[in-house]
Design a protein around this motif. Structure first.
Motif, PDB file in Angstrom:
ATOM      1  N   ALA A  13       0.964  -1.226  -0.114  1.00 25.98           N
ATOM      2  CA  ALA A  13      -0.123   0.088   0.026  1.00 25.98           C
ATOM      3  C   ALA A  13       0.848   1.384   0.195  1.00 25.98           C
ATOM      4  N   ASN A  14       1.919   1.288   0.693  1.00 26.66           N
ATOM      5  CA  ASN A  14       2.767   2.387   0.611  1.00 26.66           C
ATOM      6  C   ASN A  14       3.705   2.670  -0.748  1.00 26.66           C
ATOM      7  N   THR A  15       3.923   1.281  -1.373  1.00 27.56           N
ATOM      8  CA  THR A  15       4.565   1.623  -2.933  1.00 27.56           C
ATOM      9  C   THR A  15       3.498   2.187  -3.691  1.00 27.56           C
ATOM     10  N   GLY A  16       2.307   1.716  -3.676  1.00 29.25           N
ATOM     11  CA  GLY A  16       1.195   2.025  -4.536  1.00 29.25           C
ATOM     12  C   GLY A  16       1.051   3.452  -4.449  1.00 29.25           C
ATOM     13  N   ASN A  17       0.940   4.013  -3.017  1.00 25.68           N
ATOM     14  CA  ASN A  17       0.854   5.395  -3.014  1.00 25.68           C
ATOM     15  C   ASN A  17       1.920   6.269  -3.451  1.00 25.68           C
ATOM     16  N   ILE A  18       2.877   5.683  -3.469  1.00 23.05           N
ATOM     17  CA  ILE A  18       4.038   6.418  -3.716  1.00 23.05           C
ATOM     18  C   ILE A  18       4.070   6.519  -5.109  1.00 23.05           C
ATOM     19  N   ALA A  19       3.782   5.347  -5.983  1.00 29.73           N
ATOM     20  CA  ALA A  19       3.659   5.390  -7.388  1.00 29.73           C
ATOM     21  C   ALA A  19       2.763   6.420  -7.689  1.00 29.73           C
ATOM     22  N   ARG A  20       1.580   6.377  -7.094  1.00 34.40           N
ATOM     23  CA  ARG A  20       0.821   7.346  -7.683  1.00 34.40           C
ATOM     24  C   ARG A  20       1.214   8.964  -7.557  1.00 34.40           C
ATOM     25  N   LEU A  21       1.854   9.183  -6.437  1.00 39.76           N
ATOM     26  CA  LEU A  21       2.672  10.329  -6.139  1.00 39.76           C
ATOM     27  C   LEU A  21       3.683  10.625  -7.290  1.00 39.76           C
ATOM     28  N   CYS A  22       4.434   9.696  -7.543  1.00 42.58           N
ATOM     29  CA  CYS A  22       5.228   9.867  -8.772  1.00 42.58           C
ATOM     30  C   CYS A  22       4.582   9.998 -10.039  1.00 42.58           C
ATOM     31  N   ALA A  23       3.429   9.370 -10.207  1.00 42.16           N
ATOM     32  CA  ALA A  23       2.725   9.487 -11.688  1.00 42.16           C
ATOM     33  C   ALA A  23       2.076  11.118 -11.761  1.00 42.16           C
ATOM     34  N   VAL A  24       1.656  11.500 -10.658  1.00 43.82           N
ATOM     35  CA  VAL A  24       1.154  13.027 -10.770  1.00 43.82           C
ATOM     36  C   VAL A  24       2.389  14.141 -10.580  1.00 43.82           C
ATOM     37  N   THR A  25       3.635  13.674 -10.423  1.00 41.40           N
ATOM     38  CA  THR A  25       4.712  14.665 -10.477  1.00 41.40           C
ATOM     39  C   THR A  25       5.793  14.318 -11.452  1.00 41.40           C
ATOM     40  N   ARG A  26       5.237  13.337 -12.366  1.00 41.35           N
ATOM     41  CA  ARG A  26       6.311  13.010 -13.156  1.00 41.35           C
ATOM     42  C   ARG A  26       7.769  12.439 -12.695  1.00 41.35           C
ATOM     43  N   SER A  27       7.737  12.015 -11.677  1.00 36.95           N
ATOM     44  CA  SER A  27       8.923  11.440 -11.080  1.00 36.95           C
ATOM     45  C   SER A  27       9.005   9.976 -11.279  1.00 36.95           C
ATOM     46  N   THR A  28      10.363   9.407 -11.423  1.00 37.44           N
ATOM     47  CA  THR A  28      10.490   7.973 -11.835  1.00 37.44           C
ATOM     48  C   THR A  28      10.866   6.993 -10.434  1.00 37.44           C
TER      49      THR A  28
END
Length: 154
Positions: A13-28
């Protein structure tokens, strides 16, 4: 923009949340194995919602392999003393976070003392912040410093 590195993450769940954060900030998002879950875990997908397909996620066998392309990497830990806000982040920086239960290895932090950063916290019985919260705090400070006009408000 930025690179978020999770070293041996344990909670999907943490990793999924961070993946979402990366998606909206164009971070890898870089995931360093071994992972404490399967990449197709339902909890990962649920937390990432429909953003997982928008995120750039790369998997690595080791931290050394992951950091081969990094010009600058910062290592976030409760064991560090330098506050994250003392750094002038640059586009392309790697922000490295350890696993939820143990953080980053102390020998790694000792090798990179000048780039070991912490999120200051008041003394309490709580030992640390949630991993996804920590990533969000530091990533958005780095983004704030860049003043990227392509990121919309609201």
């Amino acid at each position: 923009m930025f690179h978020i590195v999770l070293v041996e993450p344990e909670i999907p769940a943490n990793t999924g949340n961070i993946a979402r954060l990366c998606a909206v900030t164009r971070s890898t998002l870089h995931l360093v194995h071994p992972l404490g879950f399967r990449i197709d875990d339902a909890a990962l997908k649920r937390s990432g919602m429909d953003y997982l397909d928008l995120a750039t996620i790369r998997e690595h066998a080791s931290l050394e392999e992951c950091l081969k392309e990094a010009k600058t990497a910062y290592f976030l830990s409760t064991k560090a003393r330098r506050p994250y806000w003392d750094v002038a982040f640059k586009d392309g920086d790697y922000l490295v976070f350890g696993r939820e239960t143990k953080g980053l290895p102390e020998e790694l932090l000792k090798r990179h003392t000048e780039r070991a950063l912490t999120i200051p916290m008041a003394e309490s019985k709580a030992r640390s912040l949630n991993l996804a919260t920590s990533v969000g705090i530091v990533l958005y400070e780095a983004i704030r410093q860049q003043r990227d006009p392509s990121l919309r408000s609201g």
